[in-house]
Design an enzyme around this catalytic site. Sequence first.
Site, mmCIF file in Angstrom:
data_model
loop_
_atom_site.group_PDB
_atom_site.id
_atom_site.type_symbol
_atom_site.label_atom_id
_atom_site.label_comp_id
_atom_site.label_asym_id
_atom_site.label_seq_id
_atom_site.Cartn_x
_atom_site.Cartn_y
_atom_site.Cartn_z
ATOM 1 N N LYS A 121 41.060 19.129 78.341
ATOM 2 C CA LYS A 121 41.175 20.592 78.226
ATOM 3 C C LYS A 121 41.499 21.180 79.597
ATOM 4 O O LYS A 121 40.929 20.750 80.610
ATOM 5 C CB LYS A 121 39.844 21.138 77.702
ATOM 6 C CG LYS A 121 39.853 22.621 77.344
ATOM 7 C CD LYS A 121 38.479 23.027 76.793
ATOM 8 C CE LYS A 121 38.437 24.469 76.357
ATOM 9 N NZ LYS A 121 37.111 24.845 75.812
ATOM 10 N N SER A 149 37.465 27.312 71.440
ATOM 11 C CA SER A 149 38.565 27.393 72.375
ATOM 12 C C SER A 149 39.222 26.063 72.716
ATOM 13 O O SER A 149 40.335 26.046 73.229
ATOM 14 C CB SER A 149 38.084 28.043 73.669
ATOM 15 O OG SER A 149 37.145 27.208 74.318
ATOM 16 N N SER A 183 32.892 25.873 71.063
ATOM 17 C CA SER A 183 34.289 25.582 71.413
ATOM 18 C C SER A 183 34.727 24.129 71.285
ATOM 19 O O SER A 183 35.914 23.838 71.379
ATOM 20 C CB SER A 183 34.595 26.080 72.823
ATOM 21 O OG SER A 183 34.813 27.466 72.802
#
Lengths: 99, 476
Positions: free
Chosen positions: B79, B154, B178
């Site tokens: 990420k 996210s 997330s």
Amino acid sequence: MISKKEVNHIAKLARLGLGEKEIEKMEKELSLILDYFNLLKEVDVSGIEPAFYSDERFKESPARDVMREDSVEESKKAKKLLDSVPETKEGFVKVKAIL
Amino acid sequence: MELHELTITQAHEKLVNREISAIELTEAFLTRINKLDKEIAAFLSVFKDSAISQAKEIDNQISQGQEISMLAGIPLAVKDNILIEGEKCTAASKILENYVAPYDATCIKKLKETGVVFLGKTNLDEFAMGSSTENSAFKITHNPQDLSRVPGGSSGGSAAAVKAKECISALGSDTGGSIRQPASLCGIVGLKPSYGRVSRYGLIAFASSLDQIGPLTKNIEDAKIVFDVISGKDELDSTSVEKPKLQTTNYKLQTIKIGVPKEYFREGIEPEVEKVIKKFIQKIEKEGAKIEEISLPHTKYALPCYSLIAASEASANLARYDGIRYGTPNTEHETSNLLDAYLKTRGEGFGDEVKRRIMLGTYALSSGYYDAYYLRAQKVRTLIKKDFQKAFQEVDVILTPTSPFTAFKIGERAKSALSMYLADIFTVSINLAGLPALSMPCGEVQGLPVGLQIIGKSFREDEIFEVGSFFEKLNS
């Protein structure tokens, strides 16, 4: 509810430059969200300690227990960190004139 | 079996037996990214050359007869709010568009030591604030199962990359869901470890009392492998701890007490999702598991409590993006003073949702409102933690749906901040309480995956893995 005046004040505290339209939008949206937050007002919190520590161990042991030894060593990261700063001068971070 | 179908253990075995080379494995994924990512848009950057050279290194080790670790040569995605030295790290924000990481995050350092191959950085909601990956300043990621839908967020880029088999596994971060919510919406496994289990050094901070790094994988076994490598005490994150990793032995489904909180089946959940979860719970009950209805009475206050605390911490953590330490300097207005420079850099550099949360947090912490909002939320947080402590005196693990709904259409919830916040209604309380939780696929509604959330006692990831493995076998 939050007033336009308050939105302007908070934006300044938060150092956010918002346009006129953004301020209006923010006023509406923040009012809705703060309204929803008011749900918390119905909880009886008398005598309840705030959970500033998400893990009890931080509360039980003094903060110094989780700190590493305060020893001086040369950081190899200094140059790289300065390289990622937008503006530098003679190895320092450059800031605009304050006065 | 095609190379991109392999799990970590399968790929490792083939590498060790020299059935495949690390370069072949890495190239298979790079080809796949090249083919699929125009449509899925999971990646913000792809490290073609360094990935190949990392793989080559592992092939050398194998050919020299060296023993390699389980993750050696395994292609992973990261990420884009986790720092990899020398690579851009944008947090999907315009304000960090050109920021190059000056060092490795601790979890990256640990993975590098095992010989992992990093394929690239994945898309996210700006600064990890969002539940759909629509808040990225650069692109919208699509759900590989249905391209008209969001992958969740996210960590939507990481979840979509694993689902589309553009990588074997990926790292994400979880502040209020997330990792788990996108894992649920994409139909994969995602683990949020206990608070303190994984060092956050080198993770771009969102809300420091809630943030954790964790793996997104194809199955439970892979999640455990990555978790074992990245967890542990790090002197660069003073909230990290060394806790013995317990190994459960002779664990039987029949001896575990499973709690199902009634509050998670009341409002907000889609009836079809509820049906899938309930059907699954019946199935494990038939297998002999002891299911107990429990109560977590403060559940309905978790979302406003979380939103307030997360926004407050974010407003402080994001103060550093000022155009002086980070971000683009404001050269157009040479004569402007310092305050004007701040206002302009931050006003232009942050997206709508980030600004909204900074505003909310600043408001909640400002003089006159602190007691009514922030302090009250922290007290409610205590009550939410106590709910779990009480429940865990009776049961070993707790089962809930991960998300109240399946993957929604792109644009469907983006218009209203509140309707987007509701996507995290079943995941936020776990962060507030610092507990570990994992999402795994347990069924479908009209072809869209439904995720089951397994919540464990603090630092009992081992029990979550055991229970999850039972369920995985039942479902296969």
